[in-house]
Design a protein around this motif. Structure first.
Motif, mmCIF file in Angstrom:
data_model
loop_
_atom_site.group_PDB
_atom_site.id
_atom_site.type_symbol
_atom_site.label_atom_id
_atom_site.label_comp_id
_atom_site.label_asym_id
_atom_site.label_seq_id
_atom_site.Cartn_x
_atom_site.Cartn_y
_atom_site.Cartn_z
ATOM 1 N N LYS A 123 -14.569 7.079 -13.495
ATOM 2 C CA LYS A 123 -13.881 5.881 -13.062
ATOM 3 C C LYS A 123 -12.993 5.296 -13.772
ATOM 4 O O LYS A 123 -11.820 5.012 -13.581
ATOM 5 C CB LYS A 123 -14.875 4.834 -12.388
ATOM 6 C CG LYS A 123 -14.460 3.613 -12.035
ATOM 7 C CD LYS A 123 -15.330 2.583 -11.435
ATOM 8 C CE LYS A 123 -14.798 1.423 -10.822
ATOM 9 N NZ LYS A 123 -15.824 0.660 -10.419
ATOM 10 N N GLU A 124 -13.334 5.204 -15.181
ATOM 11 C CA GLU A 124 -12.442 4.758 -16.328
ATOM 12 C C GLU A 124 -12.832 5.240 -17.430
ATOM 13 O O GLU A 124 -13.948 5.219 -17.923
ATOM 14 C CB GLU A 124 -12.726 3.291 -16.437
ATOM 15 C CG GLU A 124 -11.929 2.315 -17.338
ATOM 16 C CD GLU A 124 -12.227 0.840 -17.216
ATOM 17 O OE1 GLU A 124 -11.493 0.194 -16.678
ATOM 18 O OE2 GLU A 124 -12.953 0.272 -17.995
ATOM 19 N N PHE A 125 -11.781 5.503 -18.349
ATOM 20 C CA PHE A 125 -12.024 5.753 -19.789
ATOM 21 C C PHE A 125 -11.085 4.651 -20.488
ATOM 22 O O PHE A 125 -10.168 4.337 -20.272
ATOM 23 C CB PHE A 125 -11.350 7.169 -20.195
ATOM 24 C CG PHE A 125 -11.756 8.200 -19.401
ATOM 25 C CD1 PHE A 125 -12.857 8.670 -19.138
ATOM 26 C CD2 PHE A 125 -10.950 9.047 -18.864
ATOM 27 C CE1 PHE A 125 -13.714 9.616 -18.482
ATOM 28 C CE2 PHE A 125 -11.239 9.981 -17.883
ATOM 29 C CZ PHE A 125 -12.764 10.523 -17.999
ATOM 30 N N VAL A 170 -6.273 5.374 -19.078
ATOM 31 C CA VAL A 170 -5.524 6.401 -19.021
ATOM 32 C C VAL A 170 -4.045 6.114 -18.544
ATOM 33 O O VAL A 170 -3.151 6.767 -19.030
ATOM 34 C CB VAL A 170 -6.152 7.416 -17.853
ATOM 35 C CG1 VAL A 170 -4.993 8.490 -17.705
ATOM 36 C CG2 VAL A 170 -7.298 7.970 -18.551
ATOM 37 N N ASN A 171 -3.581 5.277 -17.672
ATOM 38 C CA ASN A 171 -2.332 4.750 -17.416
ATOM 39 C C ASN A 171 -1.913 3.570 -18.045
ATOM 40 O O ASN A 171 -0.952 2.881 -17.714
ATOM 41 C CB ASN A 171 -2.311 4.928 -15.880
ATOM 42 C CG ASN A 171 -2.103 5.979 -15.242
ATOM 43 O OD1 ASN A 171 -1.069 6.655 -15.339
ATOM 44 N ND2 ASN A 171 -2.960 6.744 -14.328
ATOM 45 N N PRO A 231 -0.881 2.526 -21.881
ATOM 46 C CA PRO A 231 -1.261 2.763 -23.079
ATOM 47 C C PRO A 231 -0.829 1.509 -24.259
ATOM 48 O O PRO A 231 -0.375 0.403 -23.464
ATOM 49 C CB PRO A 231 -0.162 3.966 -23.401
ATOM 50 C CG PRO A 231 0.917 3.647 -22.377
ATOM 51 C CD PRO A 231 0.031 3.165 -21.290
ATOM 52 N N TYR A 236 -1.991 6.857 -26.431
ATOM 53 C CA TYR A 236 -2.555 7.127 -24.863
ATOM 54 C C TYR A 236 -3.926 7.454 -24.830
ATOM 55 O O TYR A 236 -4.162 8.327 -25.901
ATOM 56 C CB TYR A 236 -1.672 8.241 -24.323
ATOM 57 C CG TYR A 236 -0.128 8.136 -24.331
ATOM 58 C CD1 TYR A 236 0.201 7.510 -23.103
ATOM 59 C CD2 TYR A 236 0.587 8.270 -25.295
ATOM 60 C CE1 TYR A 236 1.806 7.382 -22.883
ATOM 61 C CE2 TYR A 236 2.142 8.025 -25.023
ATOM 62 C CZ TYR A 236 2.524 7.723 -24.107
ATOM 63 O OH TYR A 236 3.612 7.499 -23.899
#
Ligand code: HEM
Lengths: 280, 458
Positions: free
Chosen positions: B241-243, B263-264, B266, B275
Motif C-alpha cells: 500500500k505504501e513505501f 513512490v510518487n 519525491p 525517489y
C-alpha cells in the motif's frame, strides 16, 4: 445484493451490441427510423455505462481502497468503450449522419464484450499499489484513452472509405458519405486523437518522472506509444507528399489503429515492461 | 494552411533536408527500427544474448548495438537527421509565412470579393451618396471592430481574427526540437544513481548509474541525506500500500529540509531529486549470552553481520533468519573456530535457550527479541534538461491547439457605387473551421439584410 457496477456494466455491454446491430440495419436497409432508434439506444447505453462507472468508483471507496476506476485492464477496457461511444456521438451530432455508427460502435461493443466475457480479464476492484497512486496517472489514462477512442473512430472511417471504393449508383455502398467527406472527417478525427495521444504521452512522462525519476525509459509500452504517435504523424504529413490522399490515408489510419491495439494489448501479453496491466 | 510550392533553392543540402518526403521516410524508419528494442530485451549481459539468440544473431546484436538500441550510433544518427530535417524544413517556410502574415488584406477590390466562396451582394435602390452617411456607421457596428480603407471608389471594411495562428506550426515543430534538446542536455549534464540507507544512517554521496561519472563511481552530493525511518504498509490482500522513507537533509551539520517521500512523491534539494525506489527488510536480533564465568552480555546484531563475542573472543553471526516459526522468530547462529573447538551453527528459537561449549567455557545463548529494521533504496537524479523538456511539451500541446483550433478569419464589407446605384458586398474567408464560419457569416448577412430592408434601400 442490490445493483452493482457489474450489473450495470453488463447491461451496457448488451445495449452497445444492440446499438451496433441497429446501426448496421440502418445502413444496410437505409431505414431512417432504425437510425434514430440506434442513436437512442447508444445514448441509453452511455448513460447506463456512466452510472456503472460511477457506481464502481463509489464501491471502491466502500471497500476502503478508494480510487478512480481506471487502474486495471478491465477498467481501462470499459473506459475505452465509454470514450469511443462519446467521441462517436459527438461526431454524429456534428455531421448529422448516422452511417458512421455502423463502423464505430462495434469497437465499443467489442471492447465491453471482451472485458465482460474474457477469462483473461479480472473484473474485481483491486487496491492501488504505490506506483499507481498518482493524479498524473489518472490524467495519463484519461488522455490516452480519449486518443485511442478517436483513433478507433478514425479506423472505422478508414474502413468505411475502403468499403466505399469508387462505386457510384445507389447500392448500400453509395449510401455512405462521399469519399471527400470521409477523407476530411478522418483527417480531423486523427488530428483530434493526435492531440490527446500527445497529451497522454506527456502526462505519462510526467508521472514516470515523479515515480521513478526518468521521464522516458524506452520501456516497450512507451516505445510503442511513440511508434503509434509517429504513424499518425506520418499520416498527417502524407497529405503534403504527392499522391497520398484518400485510400492511402485510410490504410494508414487502419495501420495506426493496429499500432494502438498493439500498444494497448500486444505489449502486455507479448512483451514485458513497467506497464503490467493484465499481465497477472 | 495551403500547401506550399517551395520554389527550388540553389543549395542542394537545403533542398534535401527541407523535404517532407525525407521527413516521412525518417519517421517511418524511426518507427520501424524502434520496434527492435521492444522485441529484443535491452541492457542484458552479452552472455544472455549469446545463449538466447545463438552465435550468428549475437554477432549482429553486438555490431548494431541492439542490446541498447535507442543509444546506438545508427539510432542516434536517425534522430539527429530527423531534428536537422525538422529545423531546416521549418526555417525554410519562414519567408512564406511572413508573406502570408504581411499580405495586405485591405488591398482587395470588389471583383476579388465576388470571387470568394462566401459572398453576398446587395444592390441598393439609391445612389451611394444619399445613404452613405447612415450606411457606413451601421455596417461598422454590425461588423464590429473593423478596419477600413478607401478602395476603388468605395470603402472597404475588414474584420480579421487569428492571423497569428500561422505561427502555431512553428511552435509545434520547434517544440519537438526543444524536447530533443532537453533530452540531450540531460544526457550530457545529468547525473543519476542510487543510495541504499539503513534506518538511522546518512550519506553524502551516491553511486552513479550513468550520466556524468562512470557507473559504480561515488558522486558527492554536497550535503547529507539521512533516513530517519522507513515504513511499509500492506493491504489486507497482501499487496503493498505504501513505501515511505522519512528523509532529512543536513548541510554543514544543520537540518535544512525534511520530507517523508513516497513512490510518487519525491524530495528535491539543490537540483537533486530523491525517489523512493526499493527497500529491504533487515532483521535485527537481540541476543543474551551468559558465560560460565558469570559474565552476561546483551547485544543487538543485524542479520548477516559478523561480531566478536567479548569475554570469549570468538566470532559469531546470524546466517539465516525466520520471522515466524510456530509463532516465534528463529535465527540460525554460527560461531567461528576457537582454539580446539571447530566452527558450529544451530537454530535458536525465541524462548528456547541453547548451551554450547566454546573452548573451555560454556555459553548459554538466548534470543531476547527480534525486530525488523529496514534499508531503503533511493534513486537520485539531477537533470538540468528536464525543464527544457517540459517547456517543449507545453509548446507541443499549445502548438497542436493553435494549429487545429485557431482559425484565421477575415470578413469584408465593401460599399461603393456601380451604374449610379449603391452596392454592398459581404465576403468572408477562413482557413479552418469553415462550417462554423459560414454560420457566422450567414448571421451577419441576415442582420445586414434586415437593416437594409427596414430602411427600404433594397
Ligand atoms: C513526428 C513529428 C511531427 C509532428 C507531430 C508534426 C505535426 C504536424 C502537424 C500537426 C501539422 C499540421 C497538419 C495539417 O495542417 O493537417 C504539420 C504540418 C507540417 N509539418 Fe509537421 N510534424 C512533425 C514532423 C515534421 C517534420 C520532420 C517536418 C519537416 C520536414 C515537418 C514539416 C511540416 C510541414 C512543412 C507542414 C505543413 C504546414 C502546412 O502547410 O500546413 N513536420 N506537422
Amino acid at each position: 445484493m442490490g445493483i452493482t457496477n457489474s450489473t450495470l456494466l453488463g447491461f451496457s455491454t448488451f445495449i452497445y451490441l444492440g446499438a451496433a446491430f441497429l446501426y448496421l440495419l440502418h445502413w444496410v436497409f437505409r431505414l431512417k427510423k432504425v437510425g434514430v432508434l440506434a442513436t437512442g439506444v447508444t445514448v441509453l447505453g452511455l448513460l447506463v455505462q456512466t452510472a456503472g462507472i460511477l457506481l464502481r468508483w463509489v464501491e471502491s471507496y466502500k471497500m476502503g481502497y478508494g480510487h478512480a476506476p481506471l487502474s486495471n485492464l478491465y477498467e481501462s477496457l470499459v473506459f475505452f468503450a465509454w470514450c469511443t461511444v462519446l467521441v462517436y456521438l459527438v461526431l454524429e451530432w456534428r455531421i448529422k449522419t448516422r452511417v458512421v455508427g455502423a463502423f464505430a460502435t462495434p469497437f465499443a461493443a467489442m471492447s465491453m464484450a471482451y472485458a465482460s466475457f474474457s477469462p483473461r480479464v479480472r473484473d474485481s476492484i483491486e487496491p492501488l499499489i504505490p506506483a499507481l497512486q498518482s493524479n498524473w496517472l489518472i490524467a495519463h489514462v484519461i488522455t490516452c484513452f480519449i486518443g485511442y477512442a478517436a483513433f478507433a473512430v478514425a479506423c472505422g472511417l478508414g474502413i468505411m472509405y475502403l468499403v466505399r471504393g469508387d462505386s457510384k449508383g445507389d447500392g448500400i455502398i453509395s449510401s455512405l458519405p462521399e469519399r471527400r467527406v470521409i477523407d476530411s472527417l478522418m483527417h480531423q478525427t486523427i488530428i483530434f486523437g493526435m492531440i490527446w495521444l500527445s497529451t497522454g504521452i506527456i502526462t505519462g512522462a510526467v508521472w514516470a518522472n515523479q515515480a521513478w525519476g526518468t521521464y522516458w525509459s524506452w520501456d516497450p509500452k512507451e516505445t510503442w506509444s511513440l511508434i503509434t504517435w509517429i504513424v499518425y504523424g506520418v499520416t498527417l504529413h502524407a497529405r503534403f507528399v504527392q499522391g497520398w490522399r484518400g485510400k492511402k490515408i485510410a490504410v494508414l489510419s487502419i495501420i495506426g489503429f493496429l499500432s494502438v491495439f498493439f500498444t494497448y494489448f500486444g505489449v502486455n501479453f507479448l512483451l514485458s515492461g513497467l506497464h503490467s496491466y493484465g499481465s497477472q | 494552411m495551403k500547401k506550399t510550392n517551395q520554389s527550388s533553392h540553389g543549395n542542394p543540402f537545403v533542398n534535401f533536408f527541407s523535404s517532407i518526403k525525407l521527413a516521412v521516410f525518417l519517421l517511418i524508419a524511426l518507427a520501424a527500427t524502434s520496434v527492435i528494442g521492444t522485441v529484443i530485451p535491452q541492457g542484458e549481459s552479452f552472455q544472455f544474448y549469446l545463449e538466447r539468440y545463438g552465435p550468428g544473431m549475437y554477432k549482429l546484436i553486438r555490431t548494431l548495438h541492439l542490446y541498447d538500441t535507442y543509444h546506438s550510433w545508427w539510432y542516434v544518427t536517425l534522430l539527429s537527421l530527423f531534428a536537422l530535417n525538422l529545423t531546416v524544413c521549418i526555417g525554410r517556410r519562414l519567408p512564406f509565412t511572413l508573406n502570408l502574415v504581411r499580405r495586405d488584406s485591405l488591398g482587395l477590390g470588389p471583383d476579388k470579393l465576388r470571387r470568394m466562396r462566401i459572398n453576398h451582394q446587395w444592390k441598393l435602390g439609391k445612389p451611394l451618396a444619399e445613404v452613405k452617411g447612415e450606411l457606413l456607421p451601421l455596417l461598422k457596428e454590425v461588423l464590429g471592430g473593423a478596419r477600413e480603407r478607401e478602395q476603388e471608389g468605395g470603402v472597404l471594411l475588414l474584420k480579421e481574427s487569428g492571423k497569428w495562428s500561422y505561427w502555431g506550426i512553428y511552435l509545434l515543430h520547434a517544440s519537438i526540437v526543444i524536447i530533443m534538446l532537453g533530452a540531450l542536455v540531460g544526457s550530457f549534464w545529468g547525473k543519476k544513481g542510487n543510495i541504499v540507507l539503513m534506518e538511522g544512517d546518512s550519506t553524502d554521496h551516491f553511486i552513479s548509474r550513468g550520466g556524468v561519472g562512470k557507473p559504480g563511481s561515488r558522486v558527492p552530493l554536497g550535503f547529507e541525506v539521512k533516513c530517519e525511518r522507513f515504513v511499509v504498509q500492506f493491504y489486507d490482500n497482501g499487496a503493498p500500500k505504501e513505501f515511505r522513507s522519512d528523509l532529512v537533509i543536513y548541510e554543514d551539520g544543520k537540518k535544512v529540509k525534511e520530507k517523508d517521500i513516497r513512490v510518487n512523491d519525491p524530495l528535491e534539494y539543490k537540483g537533486f531529486t530523491f525517489y523512493q525506489s526499493s527497500y529491504q527488510g533487515i532483521p535485527e536480533v537481540l541476543l543474551k549470552f551468559v558465560i560460565s564465568d558469570g559474565q552476561e552480555i546483551n547485544v543487538s546484531i543485524p542479520a548477516y553481520e559478523q561480531r566478536l563475542l567479548k569475554g570469549v573472543g570468538v566470532a559469531y553471526g546470524i546466517m539465516q533468519f525466520m520471522p515466524q516459526i510456530h509463532g516465534v522468530p528463529a535465527a540460525k547462529i554460527w560461531f567461528g573456530q576457537f582454539r580446539g573447538t571447530p566452527p558450529q551453527a544451530f537454530w535458536l528459537v525465541k524462548g528456547h535457550d541453547r548451551e554450547i561449549k566454546i573452548g573451555d567455557k560454556i555459553v548459554k545463548v538466548s534470543m531476547v527479541d527480534a525486530k525488523q529494521k529496514y534499508m531503503t533504496g533511493l534513486q537520485v537524479k539531477k537533470d538540468p534538461g528536464v525543464w527544457i523538456v517540459w517547456v517543449g511539451c507545453l509548446g507541443l500541446i499549445l502548438g497542436f491547439i493553435v494549429v487545429f483550433w485557431i482559425p484565421h478569419r477575415r470578413t469584408w464589407i465593401w460599399i461603393g457605387e456601380e451604374e449610379g446605384k449603391g452596392v454592398v458586398i459581404l465576403a468572408g474567408q477562413a482557413n479552418k473551421g469553415k462550417l462554423a464560419f459560414e454560420e457566422t457569416v450567414k448571421e451577419l448577412n441576415l442582420r445586414i439584410d434586415t437593416a437594409l430592408r427596414e430602411r427600404s434601400w433594397v
